[in-house]
Write a protein that holds these residues in place. Structure first.
Motif, mmCIF file in Angstrom:
data_model
loop_
_atom_site.group_PDB
_atom_site.id
_atom_site.type_symbol
_atom_site.label_atom_id
_atom_site.label_comp_id
_atom_site.label_asym_id
_atom_site.label_seq_id
_atom_site.Cartn_x
_atom_site.Cartn_y
_atom_site.Cartn_z
ATOM 1 N N GLU A 69 0.813 -1.216 0.000
ATOM 2 C CA GLU A 69 0.000 0.000 0.000
ATOM 3 C C GLU A 69 0.851 1.273 0.000
ATOM 4 O O GLU A 69 0.308 2.364 0.093
ATOM 5 C CB GLU A 69 -0.919 0.007 1.238
ATOM 6 C CG GLU A 69 -1.956 -1.108 1.209
ATOM 7 C CD GLU A 69 -2.869 -1.080 2.424
ATOM 8 O OE1 GLU A 69 -2.569 -0.298 3.358
ATOM 9 O OE2 GLU A 69 -3.850 -1.821 2.433
ATOM 10 N N SER A 103 0.281 -7.505 -5.166
ATOM 11 C CA SER A 103 -0.952 -6.872 -4.673
ATOM 12 C C SER A 103 -2.157 -7.375 -5.442
ATOM 13 O O SER A 103 -3.208 -7.661 -4.879
ATOM 14 C CB SER A 103 -0.862 -5.347 -4.805
ATOM 15 O OG SER A 103 0.194 -4.837 -4.063
ATOM 16 N N LYS A 104 -1.983 -7.493 -6.769
ATOM 17 C CA LYS A 104 -3.091 -7.963 -7.605
ATOM 18 C C LYS A 104 -3.420 -9.410 -7.276
ATOM 19 O O LYS A 104 -4.589 -9.796 -7.179
ATOM 20 C CB LYS A 104 -2.708 -7.824 -9.073
ATOM 21 C CG LYS A 104 -3.867 -8.093 -10.013
ATOM 22 C CD LYS A 104 -3.499 -7.745 -11.436
ATOM 23 C CE LYS A 104 -4.697 -7.932 -12.354
ATOM 24 N NZ LYS A 104 -4.383 -7.564 -13.752
ATOM 25 N N ARG A 107 -5.298 -9.529 -4.199
ATOM 26 C CA ARG A 107 -6.525 -8.742 -4.281
ATOM 27 C C ARG A 107 -6.531 -7.561 -3.308
ATOM 28 O O ARG A 107 -7.525 -7.274 -2.645
ATOM 29 C CB ARG A 107 -7.763 -9.620 -4.058
ATOM 30 C CG ARG A 107 -7.896 -10.726 -5.088
ATOM 31 C CD ARG A 107 -9.184 -11.510 -4.910
ATOM 32 N NE ARG A 107 -9.274 -12.603 -5.864
ATOM 33 C CZ ARG A 107 -9.649 -12.476 -7.132
ATOM 34 N NH1 ARG A 107 -9.964 -11.269 -7.574
ATOM 35 N NH2 ARG A 107 -9.698 -13.501 -7.934
ATOM 36 N N TYR A 109 -6.703 -3.738 -2.689
ATOM 37 C CA TYR A 109 -7.236 -2.606 -3.435
ATOM 38 C C TYR A 109 -6.131 -1.562 -3.618
ATOM 39 O O TYR A 109 -5.492 -1.145 -2.642
ATOM 40 C CB TYR A 109 -8.420 -1.975 -2.698
ATOM 41 C CG TYR A 109 -9.186 -0.978 -3.541
ATOM 42 C CD1 TYR A 109 -10.098 -1.417 -4.493
ATOM 43 C CD2 TYR A 109 -8.979 0.385 -3.390
ATOM 44 C CE1 TYR A 109 -10.801 -0.525 -5.276
ATOM 45 C CE2 TYR A 109 -9.678 1.298 -4.169
ATOM 46 C CZ TYR A 109 -10.587 0.841 -5.111
ATOM 47 O OH TYR A 109 -11.267 1.737 -5.890
ATOM 48 N N PRO A 113 -6.123 4.004 -7.616
ATOM 49 C CA PRO A 113 -6.843 3.194 -8.611
ATOM 50 C C PRO A 113 -6.577 3.587 -10.052
ATOM 51 O O PRO A 113 -6.531 2.733 -10.940
ATOM 52 C CB PRO A 113 -8.315 3.417 -8.235
ATOM 53 C CG PRO A 113 -8.284 3.766 -6.783
ATOM 54 C CD PRO A 113 -7.025 4.552 -6.600
ATOM 55 N N ARG A 148 -14.501 1.498 -12.116
ATOM 56 C CA ARG A 148 -14.184 1.705 -10.692
ATOM 57 C C ARG A 148 -15.010 2.853 -10.116
ATOM 58 O O ARG A 148 -15.531 2.769 -8.997
ATOM 59 C CB ARG A 148 -12.693 2.011 -10.528
ATOM 60 C CG ARG A 148 -11.779 0.836 -10.734
ATOM 61 C CD ARG A 148 -10.332 1.256 -10.452
ATOM 62 N NE ARG A 148 -9.382 0.237 -10.821
ATOM 63 C CZ ARG A 148 -9.033 -0.791 -10.060
ATOM 64 N NH1 ARG A 148 -9.575 -0.913 -8.861
ATOM 65 N NH2 ARG A 148 -8.142 -1.663 -10.466
ATOM 66 N N ASP A 152 -18.069 2.851 -7.210
ATOM 67 C CA ASP A 152 -18.020 3.724 -6.025
ATOM 68 C C ASP A 152 -19.163 4.749 -6.030
ATOM 69 O O ASP A 152 -19.212 5.612 -5.152
ATOM 70 C CB ASP A 152 -16.678 4.468 -5.973
ATOM 71 C CG ASP A 152 -15.509 3.529 -5.713
ATOM 72 O OD1 ASP A 152 -15.740 2.443 -5.147
ATOM 73 O OD2 ASP A 152 -14.370 3.877 -6.078
#
Length: 206
Positions: A69, A103-104, A107, A109, A113, A148, A152
């Motif tokens: 992150e 990270s992908k 999964r 986030y 993005p 995305r 949201d």
């Protein structure tokens, strides 16, 4: 600058560091925190000074969540300035690419993005034709990014993005800077084979 204390588990830290080292092809244990990379990083200010040395230390300490992150993982521009300044030749750009793939796979986030959508669209377009066609690539990026935003329920951002990209596209067309046609390399199967080999060796699917 201060750092938060982390729980250190030698076994888990070694496992994560080995995974990143294997995926990136970089010898993380060779870093002795001289910070020459930090002094030359062009995105240091944009990442809140989360510089390459700090990212490597985070990985070595086994702080998997913080590494995946971290702002540098998502904002690194892969200029490889860090690698040319590093006395041991460690390329942090390759580490950030490895962390994106991990990270992908996990999964996680993405912290930014838009960058994740851009990265996915770029790889997808390149795998399809072996080169990047601007209109095809940008269409793929916008579809991912808009999806995305839609998930949201961020309708103001969707409207703003639509008008912004329409104005940009029109301006580029007027200046003949937007190429409409689609081109591909002669042997696109060879390009796809490179990705298939990488997927099989790392077990990371795009």
């Amino acid at each position: 600058m201060t750092f938060e204390a982390v729980d250190f588990n030698p076994g888990e830290a070694r496992t994560f560091a080995d995974e990143v080292a294997t995926a990136s092809g970089q010898n993380l244990s060779a870093c002795y925190q001289c910070r020459k990379c930090a002094a030359g990083c062009p995105v240091a200010e944009a990442t809140g000074f989360f510089t390459p040395d700090r990212l490597i230390r985070t990985v070595v300490m086994g702080d998997e969540k913080a590494a995946q992150e971290s702002p540098l993982t998502w904002k690194c521009v892969s200029c490889y300035t860090c690698g040319t300044r590093c006395p041991n030749g460690i390329q942090t750009g390759k580490i950030t690419e490895a962390l994106k793939r991990i990270s992908k796979k996990n999964r996680v986030y993405p912290q930014v993005p838009k960058i994740a959508s851009f990265h996915a669209a770029f790889v997808s377009a390149f795998k399809r034709r072996g080169r990047i066609n601007e209109t095809e690539f940008m269409a793929g990026y916008e579809m991912r990014h808009m999806t995305r935003l839609l998930m949201d329920f961020n309708f103001p951002a969707i409207i703003g993005e639509s008008f912004s990209q329409a104005r940009l596209g029109l301006s580029m067309l007027k200046q003949k800077r937007l190429h409409i046609g689609l081109t591909r390399v002669k042997d696109v199967k060879e390009v796809r084979g490179l990705f298939s080999g990488a997927d099989e060796s790392e077990n990371y699917k795009e």
